[in-house]
Design a protein around this motif. Structure first.
Motif, PDB file in Angstrom:
ATOM      1  N   ILE A   1      94.871  47.998 -85.243  1.00 22.67           N
ATOM      2  CA  ILE A   1      95.152  48.884 -86.370  1.00 22.67           C
ATOM      3  C   ILE A   1      93.943  48.974 -87.291  1.00 22.67           C
ATOM      4  O   ILE A   1      93.548  50.061 -87.730  1.00 22.67           O
ATOM      5  N   ASP A   2      93.325  47.833 -87.573  1.00 27.73           N
ATOM      6  CA  ASP A   2      92.172  47.836 -88.474  1.00 27.73           C
ATOM      7  C   ASP A   2      90.995  48.614 -87.893  1.00 27.73           C
ATOM      8  O   ASP A   2      90.185  49.173 -88.637  1.00 27.73           O
ATOM      9  N   ASP A   3      90.882  48.657 -86.561  1.00 32.19           N
ATOM     10  CA  ASP A   3      89.800  49.421 -85.933  1.00 32.19           C
ATOM     11  C   ASP A   3      89.933  50.918 -86.198  1.00 32.19           C
ATOM     12  O   ASP A   3      88.926  51.636 -86.259  1.00 32.19           O
ATOM     13  N   LEU A   4      91.169  51.401 -86.331  1.00 34.70           N
ATOM     14  CA  LEU A   4      91.407  52.849 -86.371  1.00 34.70           C
ATOM     15  C   LEU A   4      91.932  53.357 -87.703  1.00 34.70           C
ATOM     16  O   LEU A   4      92.039  54.575 -87.895  1.00 34.70           O
ATOM     17  N   LYS A   5      92.278  52.463 -88.618  1.00 30.37           N
ATOM     18  CA  LYS A   5      92.879  52.930 -89.870  1.00 30.37           C
ATOM     19  C   LYS A   5      91.871  53.739 -90.676  1.00 30.37           C
ATOM     20  O   LYS A   5      90.663  53.520 -90.611  1.00 30.37           O
ATOM     21  N   GLY A   6      92.396  54.701 -91.414  1.00 30.57           N
ATOM     22  CA  GLY A   6      91.551  55.545 -92.247  1.00 30.57           C
ATOM     23  C   GLY A   6      91.254  56.870 -91.588  1.00 30.57           C
ATOM     24  O   GLY A   6      91.698  57.917 -92.048  1.00 30.57           O
TER      25      GLY A   6
ATOM     26  N   LEU B   1      96.747  50.033 -77.665  1.00 38.77           N
ATOM     27  CA  LEU B   1      96.379  50.830 -78.831  1.00 38.77           C
ATOM     28  C   LEU B   1      97.522  50.807 -79.837  1.00 38.77           C
ATOM     29  O   LEU B   1      98.695  50.723 -79.447  1.00 38.77           O
ATOM     30  N   PRO B   2      97.218  50.908 -81.132  1.00 39.90           N
ATOM     31  CA  PRO B   2      98.279  50.850 -82.142  1.00 39.90           C
ATOM     32  C   PRO B   2      99.259  52.012 -82.023  1.00 39.90           C
ATOM     33  O   PRO B   2      98.927  53.086 -81.510  1.00 39.90           O
TER      34      PRO B   2
END
Length: 451
Positions: A233-238, A97-98
């Motif tokens: 990171i892209d899966d969870l960003k925002g 996980l990030p």
């Protein structure tokens, strides 16, 4: 009846009278006894149970925990999925996980789930101290420490990789669950002995950067299990991590720096071409040794050092840094460099607190505390803040120099991604045009986060 015992990081089998060799065991001719790697303890028991072979198990010294969680927190959906995937895989394997996504909370729930003695292994003393605080706050129980001058073992113990390696032969039978934070450190020739010399049936690895440049992450499957869950990171960003932008900025060397760079590059490349030096393996090691006594090798090594100095400390790169600091003077900024000399140079030039491996623990804590509370708005560092620093207030990272490893750059990006209301993270990568730094930048961007 055969008896299984733990002995100095191995398993021994006594009173084995069958003609066939027991599985996973080898005959120790020195002590005339059957001996196996402690790693295989679960498989050995499973084999005997399947064959209905009666053995007396005296290897285990696990302790049942009496946990009373004092922190009430709800896992995010991805943390629940990670925990379920780990449990479904036999409570073995790695979760990727990030940075900033809460890997440690997955581990806390895993400790609750197993509810037996646990060893948490960390790469640095700072991380060990953070985990000590987290565990005592979470469970309100005694937590042992191995490392940093402490040798206190408890049913829940935190340890550095170095200390775990030193004492696993003594305590390899005491822990049912092993948690390896920053598990990419585990498959080194030394650290891999830790899981090999433990009988722990349950094993959890945590990291944001699973892959290694040497591909030794493949060793982790037999040591602790496969990757059971992964989010980027892209899966969870925002929603779960701060949204972010990456800006790649290029500058040119000044004329004098360019001339010096070309001259040193020619010296180095001529030697590399004529001597057949490679950047890995025995030829690179031979080059390092020869630089101590051969004048041509020594001159090439000096040229290589000068090339790095010119690239890392270019005046135009530092001028651009000054512009970025002025632009973000009201925000929390972390400046990353590749060497300590440049850290101190920037620190003196801009009156910014510096953190290197020379910084004492008390001073380092004071700097980070003041950075978190806003007394300091900027800090400059080399590699020591790549891992294990929780600074959710930081939202700007400026990378002036680094190596070609995608892992290091994901770690540095992760330093500014911890979620905070209204926060948008920004990463600047500064590269010198027309130099080897362009290729280094390209290689380290081989990750989706840098697309």
């Amino acid at each position: 009846m055969p008896v299984i015992r733990f002995h100095e990081g191995t398993l021994i089998l006594e009173d084995w009278d069958a003609k066939d060799a027991p599985p996973y065991f080898r005959w120790d001719h020195r002590q005339r006894i059957w001996r196996a790697m402690a790693l295989y303890y679960p498989q050995i028991l499973a084999f005997f149970n399947k064959r209905d072979v009666k053995v007396r198990d005296e290897a285990v010294s696990f302790t049942r925990l009496d946990l009373r969680p004092r922190m009430n927190f709800e896992l995010h959906f991805y943390q629940k999925e990670a925990l379920d995937a780990w449990e479904s895989a036999g409570s073995r394997g790695s979760v990727v996980l990030p940075t900033g996504s809460g890997k440690s909370y997955v581990a806390l729930k895993a400790i609750e789930m197993v509810n037996q003695s646990t060893l948490i292994v960390l790469p640095t003393i700072d991380l060990m101290n953070q985990w000590y605080d987290l565990l005592t706050d979470s469970f309100g129980t005694e937590v042992g420490i191995l490392g940093g001058g402490y040798h206190q073992v408890a049913p829940i113990t935190v340890a550095t990789y170095d200390s775990a390696y030193l004492y696993i032969d003594r305590y390899g039978d005491c822990f049912a669950l092993l948690v390896f934070d920053e598990v990419h450190h585990l498959p080194s020739p030394k650290n891999s002995h830790i899981p090999q010399m433990s009988i722990a049936p349950y094993r959890l690895g945590l990291t944001a950067t699973y892959r290694r440049l040497d591909n030794r992450q493949r060793m982790l499957d037999p040591l602790i299990g496969r990757v059971v869950y992964r989010k980027t990171i892209d899966d969870l960003k925002g929603e779960h991590l701060s949204d972010y932008e990456i800006h790649r900025l290029s500058v040119e060397l000044a004329p004098q720096e360019r001339n010096e760079y070309q001259a040193e590059k020619e010296v180095y490349e001529v030697y590399v071409r004529e001597s057949g030096v490679r950047y890995y393996g025995s030829r690179w090691e031979r080059f390092i040794k020869e630089s101590a006594y051969d004048r041509h090798a020594r001159r090439a090594m000096v040229a290589r050092t000068q090339l790095r100095r010119i690239i890392w400390g270019s005046e135009r790169k530092l001028d651009l840094l000054e512009s970025l600091l002025k632009r973000h003077h009201k925000e929390r900024v972390i400046i990353f460099t590749e060497n300590n000399d440049l850290v101190y140079r920037i620190s003196q030039r801009h009156l910014i607190p510096a953190i290197t491996h020379h910084t004492r623990t008390v001073e380092r804590k004071e700097i980070l505390d003041r950075f978190r509370e806003g007394t300091y708005r900027m800090i400059v560092t080399s590699k020591v803040l790549n891992e294990g620093v929780d600074v959710p207030e930081a939202n700007v990272a400026i990378i002036l120099s680094g190596n070609a490893s995608p892992r290091e750059y994901l770690q540095r990006l992760g330093r500014i991604l911890r979620k905070k209301s209204g926060k948008k993270a920004m990463l600047y990568e500064v590269v010198i045009q027309g130099t080897d730094e362009v290729g280094i930048s390209y290689r380290r961007r081989r990750d989706d986060a840098y697309v």
